[in-house]
Design an enzyme around this catalytic site. Structure first.
Site, short mmCIF file in Angstrom:
data_model
loop_
_atom_site.label_atom_id
_atom_site.label_comp_id
_atom_site.label_asym_id
_atom_site.label_seq_id
_atom_site.Cartn_x
_atom_site.Cartn_y
_atom_site.Cartn_z
N LYS A 66 0.85 -1.20 0.00
CA LYS A 66 0.00 0.00 0.00
C LYS A 66 0.87 1.23 0.00
O LYS A 66 1.82 1.31 0.80
CB LYS A 66 -0.89 0.00 1.27
CG LYS A 66 -1.83 1.19 1.34
CD LYS A 66 -3.08 0.96 0.54
CE LYS A 66 -3.92 2.21 0.37
NZ LYS A 66 -3.47 3.04 -0.78
N LYS A 90 4.85 2.37 8.47
CA LYS A 90 3.72 3.23 8.79
C LYS A 90 2.44 2.42 8.95
O LYS A 90 1.69 2.61 9.91
CB LYS A 90 3.56 4.24 7.65
CG LYS A 90 2.60 5.36 7.89
CD LYS A 90 2.43 6.21 6.62
CE LYS A 90 3.71 6.82 6.10
NZ LYS A 90 3.48 7.75 4.97
N LYS A 102 5.35 1.84 -2.93
CA LYS A 102 5.40 3.23 -3.39
C LYS A 102 5.72 3.23 -4.87
O LYS A 102 6.45 2.35 -5.36
CB LYS A 102 6.48 4.01 -2.65
CG LYS A 102 6.27 5.51 -2.68
CD LYS A 102 5.15 5.88 -1.71
CE LYS A 102 5.14 7.33 -1.34
NZ LYS A 102 4.49 7.53 -0.05
N THR A 186 -4.43 13.21 6.04
CA THR A 186 -3.03 13.22 6.49
C THR A 186 -2.82 14.40 7.43
O THR A 186 -2.24 14.26 8.52
CB THR A 186 -2.06 13.26 5.30
OG1 THR A 186 -2.46 12.26 4.36
CG2 THR A 186 -0.63 12.98 5.74
N ASN A 217 -1.15 19.50 -0.03
CA ASN A 217 -2.30 18.87 0.64
C ASN A 217 -2.05 18.69 2.13
O ASN A 217 -2.88 19.06 2.97
CB ASN A 217 -2.61 17.53 -0.03
CG ASN A 217 -3.73 16.80 0.70
OD1 ASN A 217 -3.48 16.04 1.64
ND2 ASN A 217 -4.96 17.06 0.33
N SER A 345 -7.21 5.86 3.72
CA SER A 345 -7.16 5.03 2.51
C SER A 345 -7.67 3.63 2.81
O SER A 345 -8.38 3.01 2.02
CB SER A 345 -5.73 4.94 1.98
OG SER A 345 -5.42 6.04 1.16
N1 GLU Z 1 1.13 8.96 0.05
C1 GLU Z 1 0.59 8.89 1.37
C2 GLU Z 1 1.65 8.49 2.36
O1 GLU Z 1 2.84 8.66 2.13
C3 GLU Z 1 -0.68 8.05 1.44
C4 GLU Z 1 -0.55 6.63 1.03
C5 GLU Z 1 -1.85 5.87 0.91
O2 GLU Z 1 -2.89 6.41 1.22
O3 GLU Z 1 -1.77 4.71 0.50
O4 GLU Z 1 1.36 8.06 3.45
#
Ligand code: GLU
Length: 411
Positions: A66, A90, A102, A186, A217, A345
């Site tokens: 994810k 995370k 990622k 976030t 954002n 998410s």
């Molecule tokens: N890009 C965001 C992060 O670094 C969200 C990732 C997501 O929602 O999967 O946490």
């Protein structure tokens, strides 16, 4: 030093103090899979330009990979691998049934027309399609990507697979199965984490001040929600510069000003300061919400905040962490503080799987509860092992990963 090696320094400290099985540590040290793709795009002037993109799946031990997709000129395979590793940690800290992944494309999206951006997005989707899916790897927005880009990816992927599977991507528009509360999530998490940190430090939020680096954002929602909580936001910044007002900035009004002018700079009633000055302000909370490697050994000494709450991924280098430890500054690390985005998410994915949608209040309530619990878990580990919050967060993450590895028979 290579960014991935640097990112592993606090994890290695955690591994040492918790005496993690070295076999588990060896598995976590490398991503499971990293794909590099070339994406040819027919540009508006008739030439074909070939862009390089990546998708890295660091771990799928706890669930599907994810993590977001980033469009930036400085994207590299190392950076994507590092960001995927952070996502694994995370998600584990937040208690989500996910691994980490990622993606990224080396591109300055501001230099592309809308048609070129769409063509690039669709081309990249075609190339990563074989390894993504709602049970495999679930992308989302990251730096310079948004609900529109998620919409193009959804459309392209739906054409490729010939089926409706909205849960393979999150951060979508509401009309396409997105979740209420995802856009602000976030920033909301950063604020929840900062408030929890204030609680353990006996600071009343109504007497607190904040400086927010970055007004994308994450930064803009962090600023707005700080304002809602009665925290006085005295400075914010973007790539063009920083603004300061000791009386406090109305971040909603700053957001409207950015929508009109493209920058925070020039906001009525504010004074322009440098990025270095923003980082050195005497505030309760400094929230770096821009990008990695912002707080380093060169500027850490100047930081006067009591709490550093990381909205960005990897804004603080390990040597800056050492300085903060010495100065008694509490750092709420990225893998805890910015987990609100991926938490919502996860809610979006659950709603997609059920085809049953929740109210915004429900989303916010569940997010706040999960984040407070994650903060408590990390704080307790910090106390138990006598380590800082970052090392404690890695202890929590490694604990969650090691047991399933054992039961799966990987170690
Ligand atoms: N890009 C965001 C992060 O670094 C969200 C990732 C997501 O929602 O999967 O946490």
């Amino acid at each position: 030093m290579n960014i991935f090696e640097m990112a592993k320094i606090p994890m290695n400290k955690a591994i040492e103090v918790m005496h993690l099985d070295p076999n588990a540590a060896a598995i976590i040290a490398s991503p499971e899979r990293t794909l590099e793709v070339s994406v040819p795009v027919k540009m508006d002037d008739g030439t074909v330009k070939v862009f390089t993109g990546y998708r890295s799946q660091h771990s799928t031990v706890l669930g599907p990979a994810k993590g977001g997709i980033r469009y930036h000129q400085n994207v590299s395979m190392d950076e994507v691998k590092t960001l995927a590793f952070w996502m694994t940690c995370k998600c584990a800290v937040a208690g989500l049934p996910y691994g980490g992944g990622k993606g990224g494309i080396i591109v300055d999206p501001a230099k592309l027309s809308k048609r070129e951006l769409e063509a690039l997005t669709r081309g990249y989707t075609d190339k990563i399609a074989p390894i993504i899916g709602e049970k495999r790897d679930i992308p989302a927005p990251d730096m310079n990507t948004n609900a529109q880009i998620m919409g193009w990816i959804l459309d392209e992927y739906s054409k490729l697979t010939g089926q409706y599977e909205p849960g393979f991507i999150t951060g979508k528009a509401i009309c396409m199965g997105g979740s209420l509360g995802r856009t602000a999530a976030t920033g909301r998490g950063v604020v929840v984490a900062a408030l929890e940190a204030m609680k353990v430090k006996n600071i009343d939020p109504h007497t607190a001040t904040a400086a927010v680096q970055g007004f994308g954002n994450v930064g803009s929602w962090t600023g707005k929600l700080f304002c809602d909580e009665g925290v006085k936001v005295v400075a914010v910044s973007d790539v063009y510069g920083a603004i300061y007002n000791p009386e406090g900035l109305d971040c909603y009004a700053v957001g409207d000003f950015v929508a009109e002018t493209g920058s925070v700079v020039g906001f009525p009633g504010s004074q322009k300061i440098s990025n270095a000055e923003l980082l050195a302000l005497d505030v309760t909370v400094l929230a770096p919400c821009a990008m990695e490697l912002q707080l380093t050994k060169d500027n850490a000494d100047a930081v006067r905040a009591k709490i550093v709450c990381e909205g960005a991924n990897g804004p603080t280098t390990p040597d800056a962490d050492e300085v903060f430890d010495k100065k008694g500054i509490m750092v709420v690390p990225d893998i805890l503080a910015n987990g609100g985005g991926v938490t919502v998410s996860y809610f979006e994915w659950v709603q997609n799987l059920y085809r049953y949608f929740w109210s915004e209040e429900e989303v916010i309530e569940k997010q706040n509860a999960m984040m407070r619990k994650a903060f408590k878990n990390v704080y307790n580990k910090a106390e138990e092992f006598g380590v800082n919050m970052r090392v404690a967060a890695y202890i929590v993450a490694m604990n969650s990963l090691a047991e399933p590895m054992r039961i799966r028979g990987m170690i």
